[in-house]
Motif scaffolding. Structure first.
Motif, PDB file in Angstrom:
ATOM      1  N   TRP A   1       5.144  -9.135  14.470  1.00  0.00           N
ATOM      2  CA  TRP A   1       4.958  -8.068  13.493  1.00  0.00           C
ATOM      3  C   TRP A   1       4.786  -8.636  12.083  1.00  0.00           C
ATOM      4  O   TRP A   1       3.946  -8.174  11.317  1.00  0.00           O
ATOM      5  CB  TRP A   1       6.129  -7.089  13.517  1.00  0.00           C
ATOM      6  N   PHE A   2       5.581  -9.643  11.731  1.00  0.00           N
ATOM      7  CA  PHE A   2       5.482 -10.228  10.400  1.00  0.00           C
ATOM      8  C   PHE A   2       4.173 -11.003  10.227  1.00  0.00           C
ATOM      9  O   PHE A   2       3.564 -10.972   9.164  1.00  0.00           O
ATOM     10  CB  PHE A   2       6.693 -11.108  10.098  1.00  0.00           C
ATOM     11  N   VAL A   3       3.727 -11.692  11.285  1.00  0.00           N
ATOM     12  CA  VAL A   3       2.437 -12.386  11.224  1.00  0.00           C
ATOM     13  C   VAL A   3       1.310 -11.354  11.075  1.00  0.00           C
ATOM     14  O   VAL A   3       0.370 -11.542  10.295  1.00  0.00           O
ATOM     15  CB  VAL A   3       2.231 -13.273  12.465  1.00  0.00           C
ATOM     16  N   GLY A   4       1.430 -10.247  11.819  1.00  0.00           N
ATOM     17  CA  GLY A   4       0.431  -9.173  11.696  1.00  0.00           C
ATOM     18  C   GLY A   4       0.406  -8.591  10.300  1.00  0.00           C
ATOM     19  O   GLY A   4      -0.661  -8.299   9.750  1.00  0.00           O
ATOM     20  N   ALA A   5       1.591  -8.410   9.694  1.00  0.00           N
ATOM     21  CA  ALA A   5       1.663  -7.885   8.327  1.00  0.00           C
ATOM     22  C   ALA A   5       0.992  -8.843   7.348  1.00  0.00           C
ATOM     23  O   ALA A   5       0.283  -8.417   6.435  1.00  0.00           O
ATOM     24  CB  ALA A   5       3.115  -7.647   7.928  1.00  0.00           C
ATOM     25  N   MET A   6       1.204 -10.129   7.542  1.00  0.00           N
ATOM     26  CA  MET A   6       0.540 -11.119   6.675  1.00  0.00           C
ATOM     27  C   MET A   6      -0.970 -11.058   6.832  1.00  0.00           C
ATOM     28  O   MET A   6      -1.715 -11.091   5.849  1.00  0.00           O
ATOM     29  CB  MET A   6       1.031 -12.540   6.986  1.00  0.00           C
ATOM     30  N   GLY A   7      -1.430 -10.974   8.071  1.00  0.00           N
ATOM     31  CA  GLY A   7      -2.868 -10.884   8.318  1.00  0.00           C
ATOM     32  C   GLY A   7      -3.474  -9.638   7.685  1.00  0.00           C
ATOM     33  O   GLY A   7      -4.539  -9.694   7.067  1.00  0.00           O
ATOM     34  N   LEU A   8      -2.789  -8.507   7.824  1.00  0.00           N
ATOM     35  CA  LEU A   8      -3.273  -7.269   7.210  1.00  0.00           C
ATOM     36  C   LEU A   8      -3.259  -7.369   5.690  1.00  0.00           C
ATOM     37  O   LEU A   8      -4.154  -6.857   5.014  1.00  0.00           O
ATOM     38  CB  LEU A   8      -2.421  -6.090   7.677  1.00  0.00           C
ATOM     39  N   GLY A   9      -2.256  -8.041   5.140  1.00  0.00           N
ATOM     40  CA  GLY A   9      -2.199  -8.243   3.694  1.00  0.00           C
ATOM     41  C   GLY A   9      -3.356  -9.094   3.200  1.00  0.00           C
ATOM     42  O   GLY A   9      -3.931  -8.825   2.141  1.00  0.00           O
TER      43      GLY A   9
ATOM     44  N   ALA B   1       3.719  -2.536   9.574  1.00  0.00           N
ATOM     45  CA  ALA B   1       4.053  -3.727  10.371  1.00  0.00           C
ATOM     46  C   ALA B   1       5.343  -4.369   9.880  1.00  0.00           C
ATOM     47  O   ALA B   1       6.144  -4.860  10.684  1.00  0.00           O
ATOM     48  CB  ALA B   1       2.894  -4.727  10.320  1.00  0.00           C
ATOM     49  N   LEU B   2       5.571  -4.384   8.587  1.00  0.00           N
ATOM     50  CA  LEU B   2       6.837  -4.922   8.058  1.00  0.00           C
ATOM     51  C   LEU B   2       8.025  -4.081   8.524  1.00  0.00           C
ATOM     52  O   LEU B   2       9.076  -4.629   8.897  1.00  0.00           O
ATOM     53  CB  LEU B   2       6.799  -4.963   6.534  1.00  0.00           C
TER      54      LEU B   2
ATOM     55  N   GLY C   1      11.025  -5.324  10.884  1.00  0.00           N
ATOM     56  CA  GLY C   1      12.431  -5.174  10.501  1.00  0.00           C
ATOM     57  C   GLY C   1      13.249  -4.525  11.598  1.00  0.00           C
ATOM     58  O   GLY C   1      14.378  -4.931  11.884  1.00  0.00           O
ATOM     59  N   VAL C   2      12.684  -3.514  12.245  1.00  0.00           N
ATOM     60  CA  VAL C   2      13.378  -2.858  13.355  1.00  0.00           C
ATOM     61  C   VAL C   2      13.482  -3.808  14.545  1.00  0.00           C
ATOM     62  O   VAL C   2      14.510  -3.850  15.230  1.00  0.00           O
ATOM     63  CB  VAL C   2      12.640  -1.548  13.733  1.00  0.00           C
ATOM     64  N   ALA C   3      12.430  -4.589  14.773  1.00  0.00           N
ATOM     65  CA  ALA C   3      12.424  -5.522  15.906  1.00  0.00           C
ATOM     66  C   ALA C   3      13.489  -6.606  15.747  1.00  0.00           C
ATOM     67  O   ALA C   3      13.950  -7.171  16.738  1.00  0.00           O
ATOM     68  CB  ALA C   3      11.044  -6.147  16.063  1.00  0.00           C
ATOM     69  N   LEU C   4      13.881  -6.910  14.523  1.00  0.00           N
ATOM     70  CA  LEU C   4      14.945  -7.897  14.299  1.00  0.00           C
ATOM     71  C   LEU C   4      16.266  -7.475  14.944  1.00  0.00           C
ATOM     72  O   LEU C   4      17.105  -8.313  15.270  1.00  0.00           O
ATOM     73  CB  LEU C   4      15.162  -8.109  12.800  1.00  0.00           C
ATOM     74  N   PHE C   5      16.448  -6.161  15.134  1.00  0.00           N
ATOM     75  CA  PHE C   5      17.673  -5.657  15.753  1.00  0.00           C
ATOM     76  C   PHE C   5      17.590  -5.637  17.268  1.00  0.00           C
ATOM     77  O   PHE C   5      18.505  -5.149  17.934  1.00  0.00           O
ATOM     78  CB  PHE C   5      18.005  -4.263  15.216  1.00  0.00           C
ATOM     79  N   GLY C   6      16.501  -6.126  17.840  1.00  0.00           N
ATOM     80  CA  GLY C   6      16.387  -6.268  19.293  1.00  0.00           C
ATOM     81  C   GLY C   6      15.989  -5.003  20.033  1.00  0.00           C
ATOM     82  O   GLY C   6      16.297  -4.872  21.215  1.00  0.00           O
ATOM     83  N   VAL C   7      15.309  -4.088  19.378  1.00  0.00           N
ATOM     84  CA  VAL C   7      14.877  -2.862  20.053  1.00  0.00           C
ATOM     85  C   VAL C   7      13.689  -3.162  20.956  1.00  0.00           C
ATOM     86  O   VAL C   7      13.053  -4.218  20.860  1.00  0.00           O
ATOM     87  CB  VAL C   7      14.517  -1.758  19.040  1.00  0.00           C
ATOM     88  N   GLU C   8      13.389  -2.221  21.835  1.00  0.00           N
ATOM     89  CA  GLU C   8      12.239  -2.361  22.730  1.00  0.00           C
ATOM     90  C   GLU C   8      10.942  -2.381  21.920  1.00  0.00           C
ATOM     91  O   GLU C   8      10.877  -1.850  20.811  1.00  0.00           O
ATOM     92  CB  GLU C   8      12.198  -1.191  23.718  1.00  0.00           C
ATOM     93  N   TRP C   9       9.879  -2.931  22.499  1.00  0.00           N
ATOM     94  CA  TRP C   9       8.603  -3.060  21.798  1.00  0.00           C
ATOM     95  C   TRP C   9       8.021  -1.700  21.452  1.00  0.00           C
ATOM     96  O   TRP C   9       7.389  -1.535  20.411  1.00  0.00           O
ATOM     97  CB  TRP C   9       7.608  -3.882  22.618  1.00  0.00           C
ATOM     98  N   TRP C  10       8.219  -0.694  22.322  1.00  0.00           N
ATOM     99  CA  TRP C  10       7.629   0.612  22.080  1.00  0.00           C
ATOM    100  C   TRP C  10       8.309   1.317  20.906  1.00  0.00           C
ATOM    101  O   TRP C  10       7.680   2.125  20.227  1.00  0.00           O
ATOM    102  CB  TRP C  10       7.625   1.469  23.344  1.00  0.00           C
ATOM    103  N   VAL C  11       9.579   1.022  20.668  1.00  0.00           N
ATOM    104  CA  VAL C  11      10.258   1.590  19.506  1.00  0.00           C
ATOM    105  C   VAL C  11       9.642   1.012  18.230  1.00  0.00           C
ATOM    106  O   VAL C  11       9.392   1.741  17.266  1.00  0.00           O
ATOM    107  CB  VAL C  11      11.781   1.321  19.571  1.00  0.00           C
ATOM    108  N   SER C  12       9.392  -0.285  18.253  1.00  0.00           N
ATOM    109  CA  SER C  12       8.736  -0.919  17.094  1.00  0.00           C
ATOM    110  C   SER C  12       7.345  -0.332  16.866  1.00  0.00           C
ATOM    111  O   SER C  12       6.938  -0.113  15.726  1.00  0.00           O
ATOM    112  CB  SER C  12       8.618  -2.431  17.303  1.00  0.00           C
TER     113      SER C  12
END
Length: 144
Positions: free
Chosen positions: A6-14, A32-33, A37-48
């Motif tokens: 997600w963070f790499v995607g955010a950089m690419g979009l930026g 994407a940021l 941030g939500v993915a850092l808490f270990g949630v499922e991919w679909w939640v992100s």
């Protein structure tokens, strides 16, 4: 590990936003940021993915219009091409009616017509372009 993507995607979009400057990719990068941030808490991919979609949509609807108006106030939009001819003066070559006529505008000969229900403009008159419709200049007599 999905947070990294997600963070790499955010950089690419930026980076893409730097080249387009229309604030579309910036809103997607914000989403994407948030998803990262939500993915850092270990949630499922679909939640992100849902967080990405919701935050991006909110940024598009709430933040982007405000930012565009602020940008336009600092540097107004410069009209180009045929839109830049609106408000310019021209001289009639033929009599101008609601359906036909020609004017010399910006060094070129343009087909021209008057707005609906306007009087006929005689040949040799000074006119002002009030609109451009395709390749036809809509003109009105110059006010004295």
């Amino acid at each position: 590990m999905q947070w990294l993507w997600w963070f790499v995607g955010a950089m690419g979009l930026g980076i893409i936003e730097v080249f387009t400057l229309d604030l579309t990719f910036a809103m997607l990068a914000g989403g994407a940021l948030a998803a990262g941030g939500v993915a850092l808490f270990g949630v499922e991919w679909w939640v992100s993915a849902i967080v990405f979609a919701v935050v991006s949509a909110l940024l598009f609807v709430l933040l982007r219009p405000y930012l565009i108006t602020v940008m336009r106030k600092k540097s107004p939009l410069i009209e180009m091409n045929s839109n830049a001819l609106v408000g310019r003066e021209a001289r009639t070559i033929d009599e101008i009616t609601e359906t036909s006529g020609r004017v010399k505008l910006n060094g070129e000969v343009w087909s021209a017509r008057t707005p609906d229900d306007a009087p006929v403009i005689p040949e040799g008159s000074e006119v002002t372009v009030v609109a451009i419709s395709g390749a036809t200049a809509i003109v009105a007599p110059e006010k004295e």
